[in-house]
Design an enzyme around this catalytic site. Structure first.
Site, PDB file in Angstrom:
ATOM      1  N   CYS A  39      -3.725   3.402   9.501  1.00  0.00           N
ATOM      2  CA  CYS A  39      -2.563   2.943  10.040  1.00  0.00           C
ATOM      3  C   CYS A  39      -1.732   3.671  11.122  1.00  0.00           C
ATOM      4  O   CYS A  39      -0.580   3.526  11.430  1.00  0.00           O
ATOM      5  CB  CYS A  39      -1.369   2.853   9.006  1.00  0.00           C
ATOM      6  SG  CYS A  39      -1.849   1.582   7.671  1.00  0.00           S
ATOM      7  N   CYS A  73       7.546   4.041   5.848  1.00  0.00           N
ATOM      8  CA  CYS A  73       6.555   3.738   4.853  1.00  0.00           C
ATOM      9  C   CYS A  73       7.054   3.209   3.657  1.00  0.00           C
ATOM     10  O   CYS A  73       6.633   2.663   2.730  1.00  0.00           O
ATOM     11  CB  CYS A  73       5.738   5.023   4.406  1.00  0.00           C
ATOM     12  SG  CYS A  73       7.001   6.137   3.958  1.00  0.00           S
ATOM     13  N   CYS A  78      -1.168   7.916   7.600  1.00  0.00           N
ATOM     14  CA  CYS A  78      -2.552   7.823   6.998  1.00  0.00           C
ATOM     15  C   CYS A  78      -3.525   7.136   8.157  1.00  0.00           C
ATOM     16  O   CYS A  78      -3.082   6.449   9.187  1.00  0.00           O
ATOM     17  CB  CYS A  78      -2.442   6.574   5.966  1.00  0.00           C
ATOM     18  SG  CYS A  78      -1.589   7.093   4.434  1.00  0.00           S
ATOM     19  N   CYS A  95       0.845  -1.361  -0.088  1.00  0.00           N
ATOM     20  CA  CYS A  95       0.098   0.073   0.126  1.00  0.00           C
ATOM     21  C   CYS A  95       0.812   1.354   0.235  1.00  0.00           C
ATOM     22  O   CYS A  95       0.586   2.200  -0.935  1.00  0.00           O
ATOM     23  CB  CYS A  95      -0.955  -0.134   1.059  1.00  0.00           C
ATOM     24  SG  CYS A  95      -2.074   1.322   1.134  1.00  0.00           S
ATOM     25  N   CYS A  96       1.853   1.127   0.770  1.00  0.00           N
ATOM     26  CA  CYS A  96       2.664   2.457   0.879  1.00  0.00           C
ATOM     27  C   CYS A  96       3.524   2.669  -0.553  1.00  0.00           C
ATOM     28  O   CYS A  96       3.895   3.705  -0.781  1.00  0.00           O
ATOM     29  CB  CYS A  96       3.704   2.409   2.156  1.00  0.00           C
ATOM     30  SG  CYS A  96       3.177   2.507   3.627  1.00  0.00           S
TER      31      CYS A  96
END
Length: 252
Positions: A221, A244, A218, A136-137
């Site tokens: 998280c 990240c 985010c 995702c990062c």
């Protein structure tokens, strides 16, 4: 040879890529040269002598972001300010970003978004953070930043040694795997120095700071930090992850 000239000699060309060894040596020389100098002198030289027209500030607009933004605004309000708009931020962070950009008068604020095709292919439901936070990062931060940084030779970060045990050796200048120089003007600052700057310059705090959020990324998280924890303990809590991905190449 001046540092600026040395850095210029290291710029890549299609036929001659930057040598990682040379770039690391340049970073080490810069780090040694700027030890003990005030942040104002470091920022002034980085913007106008070392990387003129080729440096940007990457800001998360988190709980301590206002400090480096304040000092940079005193040097040059035209330095590009990059913000990785992942689509997963707290609404309070987006509001805080707009407040700070307006307050300091930066003229080139850039919102960096992930590639729509990457999102469609790898995160169509927007829940990749819960399954594979590293992936995702990567699509929401690492790849967008790589693209955004192409016109630049260097970038400022807001990282500090006190934030986590994994950041205790951060230098003022370091080389990145992408062939850029990262400048960490607040590397040696302490929490007391940060809060003193907020008071002295009457800087607005992030809206979530008073609610126990010491480091803010985010929304899915990030959690509040408990007493005695590292400032970044609330990031990716419970997962084997502390960064990240945009700073994983750090080497002293």
């Amino acid at each position: 040879m001046t540092f600026a000239a040395a850095i210029q000699d290291l710029q890549p060309s299609p036929a001659s890529p930057v040598s990682p060894v040379d770039l690391k040596e340049t970073a080490r020389q810069l780090d040694a040269a700027y030890q003990g100098l005030p942040i104002e002198a470091l920022l002034e030289d980085a913007v106008h002598k070392l990387f003129p027209g080729k440096i940007a500030l990457l800001s998360s607009f988190g709980t301590e972001a206002a400090v480096v933004l304040h000092y940079l605004a005193q040097v040059d309000k035209s330095v590009p300010v990059l913000f990785l708009e992942t689509g997963k931020h707290f609404m309070e962070t987006l509001m805080y970003r707009d407040i700070l950009i307006d307050r300091f008068g930066f003229t080139d604020a850039r919102e960096i978004k992930p590639d729509a095709a990457d999102l469609a292919a790898q995160d169509p439901n927007g829940d990749l953070w819960s399954k594979d936070p590293n992936a995702c990062c990567r699509i929401r931060k690492v790849l967008p930043l790589d693209r955004a940084m192409q016109p630049f030779d260097a970038w400022f970060t807001g990282r500090k040694r006190f934030q986590a045990s994994t950041r205790q050796a951060i230098p003022l200048f370091e080389a990145s795997a992408e062939g850029k120089i990262k400048v960490n003007p607040l590397a040696y600052w302490t929490p007391d120095m940060i809060q003193d700057a907020f008071k002295r310059f009457k800087l607005p705090q992030h809206p979530l700071f008073g609610e126990g959020y010491a480091s803010i990324g985010c929304q899915p998280c990030t959690r509040r930090v408990e007493a005695g924890e590292d400032a970044r303990a609330g990031r990716w809590a419970g997962k084997d992850k502390t960064e990240c991905g945009i700073h994983l190449d750090f080497q002293i």
